[in-house]
Design a protein around this motif. Structure first.
Motif, PDB file in Angstrom:
ATOM      1  N   PRO A  53     -16.337 129.335  44.025  1.00  0.00           N
ATOM      2  CA  PRO A  53     -17.676 129.392  44.563  1.00  0.00           C
ATOM      3  C   PRO A  53     -18.083 128.161  45.866  1.00  0.00           C
ATOM      4  CG  PRO A  53     -18.058 128.952  42.415  1.00  0.00           C
ATOM      5  CD  PRO A  53     -16.744 128.714  42.352  1.00  0.00           C
ATOM      6  N   PRO A  54     -19.011 128.637  46.096  1.00  0.00           N
ATOM      7  CA  PRO A  54     -19.653 126.920  46.881  1.00  0.00           C
ATOM      8  C   PRO A  54     -19.584 126.033  45.937  1.00  0.00           C
ATOM      9  CG  PRO A  54     -21.252 128.950  47.340  1.00  0.00           C
ATOM     10  CD  PRO A  54     -20.169 129.290  45.762  1.00  0.00           C
ATOM     11  N   MET A  55     -19.142 124.856  47.180  1.00  0.00           N
ATOM     12  CA  MET A  55     -19.551 123.430  47.527  1.00  0.00           C
ATOM     13  C   MET A  55     -20.371 122.619  48.223  1.00  0.00           C
ATOM     14  SD  MET A  55     -15.557 122.310  47.288  1.00  0.00           S
ATOM     15  CE  MET A  55     -14.370 122.342  48.895  1.00  0.00           C
ATOM     16  N   HIS A  56     -20.149 121.838  47.737  1.00  0.00           N
ATOM     17  CA  HIS A  56     -20.916 121.032  49.171  1.00  0.00           C
ATOM     18  C   HIS A  56     -19.965 120.054  49.741  1.00  0.00           C
ATOM     19  CE1 HIS A  56     -24.946 119.908  50.527  1.00  0.00           C
ATOM     20  NE2 HIS A  56     -24.120 119.153  51.062  1.00  0.00           N
ATOM     21  N   SER A  57     -19.745 120.043  51.001  1.00  0.00           N
ATOM     22  CA  SER A  57     -18.490 118.554  51.483  1.00  0.00           C
ATOM     23  C   SER A  57     -19.181 117.795  51.955  1.00  0.00           C
ATOM     24  CB  SER A  57     -17.540 120.021  52.136  1.00  0.00           C
ATOM     25  OG  SER A  57     -16.929 120.226  51.582  1.00  0.00           O
ATOM     26  N   VAL A  64      -1.391 126.116  48.812  1.00  0.00           N
ATOM     27  CA  VAL A  64      -2.419 125.319  49.688  1.00  0.00           C
ATOM     28  C   VAL A  64      -3.399 125.937  49.891  1.00  0.00           C
ATOM     29  CG1 VAL A  64      -2.596 126.172  52.161  1.00  0.00           C
ATOM     30  CG2 VAL A  64      -0.221 126.567  51.420  1.00  0.00           C
ATOM     31  N   TYR A  65      -3.819 123.950  50.158  1.00  0.00           N
ATOM     32  CA  TYR A  65      -5.280 124.294  49.397  1.00  0.00           C
ATOM     33  C   TYR A  65      -6.279 124.551  51.867  1.00  0.00           C
ATOM     34  CZ  TYR A  65      -9.758 122.148  48.529  1.00  0.00           C
ATOM     35  OH  TYR A  65     -11.062 121.504  49.369  1.00  0.00           O
ATOM     36  N   SER A  66      -7.487 125.272  50.915  1.00  0.00           N
ATOM     37  CA  SER A  66      -8.036 125.165  52.198  1.00  0.00           C
ATOM     38  C   SER A  66      -9.726 125.534  51.966  1.00  0.00           C
ATOM     39  CB  SER A  66      -7.380 126.399  53.732  1.00  0.00           C
ATOM     40  OG  SER A  66      -7.933 126.950  54.479  1.00  0.00           O
ATOM     41  N   THR A  67     -10.437 125.389  52.949  1.00  0.00           N
ATOM     42  CA  THR A  67     -12.220 125.585  52.791  1.00  0.00           C
ATOM     43  C   THR A  67     -12.007 125.536  54.277  1.00  0.00           C
ATOM     44  OG1 THR A  67     -12.583 123.689  54.177  1.00  0.00           O
ATOM     45  CG2 THR A  67     -12.025 123.291  51.798  1.00  0.00           C
ATOM     46  N   PHE A  68     -13.730 126.704  53.887  1.00  0.00           N
ATOM     47  CA  PHE A  68     -13.797 127.994  54.847  1.00  0.00           C
ATOM     48  C   PHE A  68     -15.253 127.493  54.238  1.00  0.00           C
ATOM     49  CE2 PHE A  68      -9.770 129.549  53.239  1.00  0.00           C
ATOM     50  CZ  PHE A  68      -9.406 130.294  54.090  1.00  0.00           C
ATOM     51  N   PRO A  69     -15.941 128.209  55.649  1.00  0.00           N
ATOM     52  CA  PRO A  69     -17.383 127.940  55.953  1.00  0.00           C
ATOM     53  C   PRO A  69     -18.252 128.868  54.470  1.00  0.00           C
ATOM     54  CG  PRO A  69     -16.857 129.731  57.356  1.00  0.00           C
ATOM     55  CD  PRO A  69     -15.596 129.080  56.719  1.00  0.00           C
ATOM     56  N   ASP A  70     -17.367 130.516  54.443  1.00  0.00           N
ATOM     57  CA  ASP A  70     -18.291 131.278  53.573  1.00  0.00           C
ATOM     58  C   ASP A  70     -17.333 132.025  52.468  1.00  0.00           C
ATOM     59  OD1 ASP A  70     -17.193 133.777  55.245  1.00  0.00           O
ATOM     60  OD2 ASP A  70     -18.824 133.179  56.930  1.00  0.00           O
ATOM     61  N   GLU A  91     -17.301 113.290  58.304  1.00  0.00           N
ATOM     62  CA  GLU A  91     -17.240 112.941  59.640  1.00  0.00           C
ATOM     63  C   GLU A  91     -16.837 114.242  60.347  1.00  0.00           C
ATOM     64  OE1 GLU A  91     -16.623 109.468  63.018  1.00  0.00           O
ATOM     65  OE2 GLU A  91     -17.627 108.102  60.739  1.00  0.00           O
ATOM     66  N   TRP A  92     -17.631 114.627  61.327  1.00  0.00           N
ATOM     67  CA  TRP A  92     -16.797 115.293  61.920  1.00  0.00           C
ATOM     68  C   TRP A  92     -17.579 115.128  63.807  1.00  0.00           C
ATOM     69  CZ3 TRP A  92     -12.548 118.205  62.928  1.00  0.00           C
ATOM     70  CH2 TRP A  92     -12.435 119.371  64.057  1.00  0.00           C
ATOM     71  N   GLN A  93     -16.421 114.501  64.812  1.00  0.00           N
ATOM     72  CA  GLN A  93     -17.155 114.742  66.279  1.00  0.00           C
ATOM     73  C   GLN A  93     -18.492 113.412  66.359  1.00  0.00           C
ATOM     74  OE1 GLN A  93     -18.029 118.426  67.750  1.00  0.00           O
ATOM     75  NE2 GLN A  93     -15.361 118.730  67.868  1.00  0.00           N
ATOM     76  N   GLY A  94     -17.836 112.513  65.004  1.00  0.00           N
ATOM     77  CA  GLY A  94     -18.770 111.000  65.681  1.00  0.00           C
ATOM     78  C   GLY A  94     -20.071 111.761  64.472  1.00  0.00           C
ATOM     79  N   LYS A  95     -19.898 112.559  63.909  1.00  0.00           N
ATOM     80  CA  LYS A  95     -21.705 113.026  63.469  1.00  0.00           C
ATOM     81  C   LYS A  95     -20.798 112.651  61.666  1.00  0.00           C
ATOM     82  CE  LYS A  95     -25.369 116.316  63.526  1.00  0.00           C
ATOM     83  NZ  LYS A  95     -25.079 117.995  63.921  1.00  0.00           N
ATOM     84  N   LEU A  96     -22.134 112.818  60.781  1.00  0.00           N
ATOM     85  CA  LEU A  96     -21.845 112.981  59.489  1.00  0.00           C
ATOM     86  C   LEU A  96     -22.340 114.606  58.960  1.00  0.00           C
ATOM     87  CD1 LEU A  96     -21.136 111.977  56.434  1.00  0.00           C
ATOM     88  CD2 LEU A  96     -23.596 111.007  55.939  1.00  0.00           C
ATOM     89  N   GLU A  97     -21.654 114.961  58.075  1.00  0.00           N
ATOM     90  CA  GLU A  97     -22.167 116.316  58.112  1.00  0.00           C
ATOM     91  C   GLU A  97     -21.866 116.845  56.787  1.00  0.00           C
ATOM     92  OE1 GLU A  97     -22.840 119.090  60.680  1.00  0.00           O
ATOM     93  OE2 GLU A  97     -21.877 117.240  62.337  1.00  0.00           O
ATOM     94  N   SER A  98     -22.614 117.610  56.645  1.00  0.00           N
ATOM     95  CA  SER A  98     -23.069 117.909  54.652  1.00  0.00           C
ATOM     96  C   SER A  98     -23.128 119.323  54.808  1.00  0.00           C
ATOM     97  CB  SER A  98     -24.118 117.446  54.222  1.00  0.00           C
ATOM     98  OG  SER A  98     -24.669 117.475  52.953  1.00  0.00           O
ATOM     99  N   ASP A  99     -22.426 120.144  54.019  1.00  0.00           N
ATOM    100  CA  ASP A  99     -22.215 122.266  54.697  1.00  0.00           C
ATOM    101  C   ASP A  99     -21.812 122.088  52.966  1.00  0.00           C
ATOM    102  OD1 ASP A  99     -22.688 121.848  57.218  1.00  0.00           O
ATOM    103  OD2 ASP A  99     -20.797 121.684  57.343  1.00  0.00           O
ATOM    104  N   ARG A 100     -21.892 123.236  52.882  1.00  0.00           N
ATOM    105  CA  ARG A 100     -21.880 124.375  52.180  1.00  0.00           C
ATOM    106  C   ARG A 100     -20.087 124.772  52.493  1.00  0.00           C
ATOM    107  NH1 ARG A 100     -25.053 125.936  47.325  1.00  0.00           N
ATOM    108  NH2 ARG A 100     -23.526 128.519  47.389  1.00  0.00           N
ATOM    109  N   GLU A 101     -19.239 124.830  51.220  1.00  0.00           N
ATOM    110  CA  GLU A 101     -17.968 125.447  51.902  1.00  0.00           C
ATOM    111  C   GLU A 101     -17.248 126.670  50.550  1.00  0.00           C
ATOM    112  OE1 GLU A 101     -15.850 122.949  55.554  1.00  0.00           O
ATOM    113  OE2 GLU A 101     -16.000 121.863  53.069  1.00  0.00           O
ATOM    114  N   VAL A 102     -16.533 127.059  51.070  1.00  0.00           N
ATOM    115  CA  VAL A 102     -15.687 127.591  49.670  1.00  0.00           C
ATOM    116  C   VAL A 102     -14.146 126.752  49.714  1.00  0.00           C
ATOM    117  CG1 VAL A 102     -17.267 129.686  49.092  1.00  0.00           C
ATOM    118  CG2 VAL A 102     -15.164 130.048  50.711  1.00  0.00           C
TER     119      VAL A 102
END
Length: 113
Positions: A43-47, A13-19, A50-61
């Protein structure tokens, strides 16, 4: 090494988290509850998404939750309230094959149904 077909008895079961902290909290809860044999936290990756109409770019694990297919609903039910995201990712990836000694250990670690 003997390879045994698992006929998708086991899945990731693959999941992503903010930290890492939130991923580890979910991982520990699932292992303690015998819903996962093991959880690999990457380790952190870059995701980019698009979320709620806005392009997002975040670090996640990323986390790969090793479990039985029969436990997937219970895994998601246990993980969802601990997950910090409003809409968490839970993708089920089948495991086609594995070495029998590892699969036997994983069976002993999880609640099979």
């Amino acid at each position: 090494m003997t390879i045994a077909m698992s006929d998708s008895e086991f899945v990731f079961v693959y999941s992503t988290f903010p930290d890492e902290t939130s991923a580890k909290r979910v991982a520990e809860a699932l292992v303690i509850a015998k819903l996962a044999a093991c959880v690999n936290i990457y380790p952190p990756m870059h995701s980019v998404y698009e979320w709620q109409g806005k392009l997002e770019s975040d670090r996640e694990v990323a986390a790969f939750i090793k479990t039985r297919r029969s436990c997937v609903e219970a895994v998601v039910a246990a993980a969802r309230p601990l997950h910090p995201y409003t809409t968490p990712c839970f993708l089920v990836l089948p495991v086609a094959e594995g070495n029998e000694d590892y699969l036997a250990w994983a069976r002993d670690q999880t609640k099979g149904q």
